[in-house]
Each structure stands twice: as C-alpha cells, then as structure tokens.
Write a protein that holds these residues in place. Structure first.
Motif, PDB file in Angstrom:
ATOM      1  N   HIS A 145      19.833 -20.524  63.378  1.00 19.00           N
ATOM      2  CA  HIS A 145      19.062 -20.767  64.472  1.00 19.00           C
ATOM      3  C   HIS A 145      18.045 -21.104  65.890  1.00 19.00           C
ATOM      4  CE1 HIS A 145      19.433 -17.697  67.458  1.00 19.00           C
ATOM      5  NE2 HIS A 145      17.801 -17.034  67.316  1.00 19.00           N
ATOM      6  N   GLU A 146      17.154 -20.882  64.506  1.00 15.16           N
ATOM      7  CA  GLU A 146      15.214 -21.375  65.025  1.00 15.16           C
ATOM      8  C   GLU A 146      15.132 -23.103  65.567  1.00 15.16           C
ATOM      9  OE1 GLU A 146      14.139 -19.064  66.087  1.00 15.16           O
ATOM     10  OE2 GLU A 146      14.775 -17.424  64.576  1.00 15.16           O
ATOM     11  N   ARG A 206       8.911 -10.750  67.806  1.00 11.49           N
ATOM     12  CA  ARG A 206      10.112 -10.120  67.399  1.00 11.49           C
ATOM     13  C   ARG A 206       9.800  -9.291  65.747  1.00 11.49           C
ATOM     14  NH1 ARG A 206      12.598 -13.927  69.018  1.00 11.49           N
ATOM     15  NH2 ARG A 206      13.597 -14.743  68.108  1.00 11.49           N
TER      16      ARG A 206
END
Ligand SMILES: [Zn+2]
Ligand SMILES: [Zn+2]
Length: 155
Positions: free
Chosen positions: A54-55, A146
């Motif tokens: 994902h990153e 986050r």
C-alpha cells in the motif's frame, strides 16, 4: 519466525529492484514520504505485506500533496487498488476485509480530526490543516501524520 522475516525483507528487496525511483528504508511505521521519495517500513513479517504494498503504491502513483480530506480518502482508495494489482505480481493475498478495515480506520481518523476539540461537532476544513467549528468559535489544527496519532491543537 526467521523464515517469515526473511520473506518480508525479500519482498522489500524485490520492490526496491522493480521500482528504482523509490527508496525503501527502515522506519518506525509504514509510511510514504513524498519529499524523500521513500517508503518507510518497520521490521515486520509477511503478515504486513499488504501495508508495505500500500505504501509502495502511494510512491508508484506519485502521491504527494493534498489539500482537503476528501482528496485524501480518494488517494487512499487509489493506493489500495494499486496495492491489489501489485499483490498479484508478488503472490500476496490482500483480502477485501484488509482494504475495508484500513479505509474504515481512515474514515474514523478523518472524523476525529474534523471534530471540534471544544464541543465535538464536525467542523469545516478551512485549509489543509486548519479547521473551524460551525457551532462555537473554536478553530484548530490537525496533523497529517496519521501514523503518529491524532493531534488537535486549539487555536
Ligand atoms: Zn495510504
Ligand atoms: Zn465547537
């Protein structure tokens, strides 16, 4: 356990070889830094391969700055679809639950971020990091990291 840790670093190496424009570096959490063109990952096992993909997807898609929370959620969705595309190439399974859980966590985070620290109502986003309450006169700043947890600074 040694085997799974090795597999995770193998995956990092493969990604590094396939995406030479990106850097992969050990960090305290999974994150993408557009400024440094670097995907950060903690010491991990294959269980967290979806987060790594994902990153990496944020990096491959060239995600950089954003202005509003709405755009942020769109980028998250895009990064997950790209991660799923990558997962097939690297023989990793990313379940729909993984994606939905991640997006839910993200929505919760966005919600918490936009809640007035004084009265709890949802505020309006005046700029990238500045919110104003529509009920009371409170303004606040929310961080964009986050992974470092939510911070609301009363102004
Ligand atoms: Zn993301
Ligand atoms: Zn308020």
């Amino acid at each position: 356990m040694v085997a799974t840790t090795t597999a995770f670093s193998d995956l990092v190496n493969q990604l590094q070889n396939n995406f030479v424009d990106l850097k992969f570096a050990l960090g305290s959490d999974f994150s993408w830094s557009a400024d440094q063109k670097t995907v950060y990952y903690p010491r991990s096992t294959m269980q967290h391969a979806p987060q790594l993909l994902h990153e990496a997807a944020h990096g491959i898609l060239g995600h950089s700055t954003y202005s509003r929370d709405l755009d942020l959620l769109k980028l998250e969705r895009e990064a997950w679809s790209k991660a799923i595309e990558l997962s097939k190439q690297y023989n990793i399974v990313i379940s729909e639950d993984t994606v939905e859980d991640a997006l839910d966590t993200y929505r919760d985070w966005l919600h918490a971020r936009s809640s007035c620290p004084n009265c709890g109502k949802t505020g309006v986003q005046a700029s990238a990091k500045l919110y104003k309450c529509v009920i009371c006169p409170q303004s606040w700043r929310a961080n964009d990291a986050r992974t470092c947890g939510l911070k609301r600074t009363k102004l």
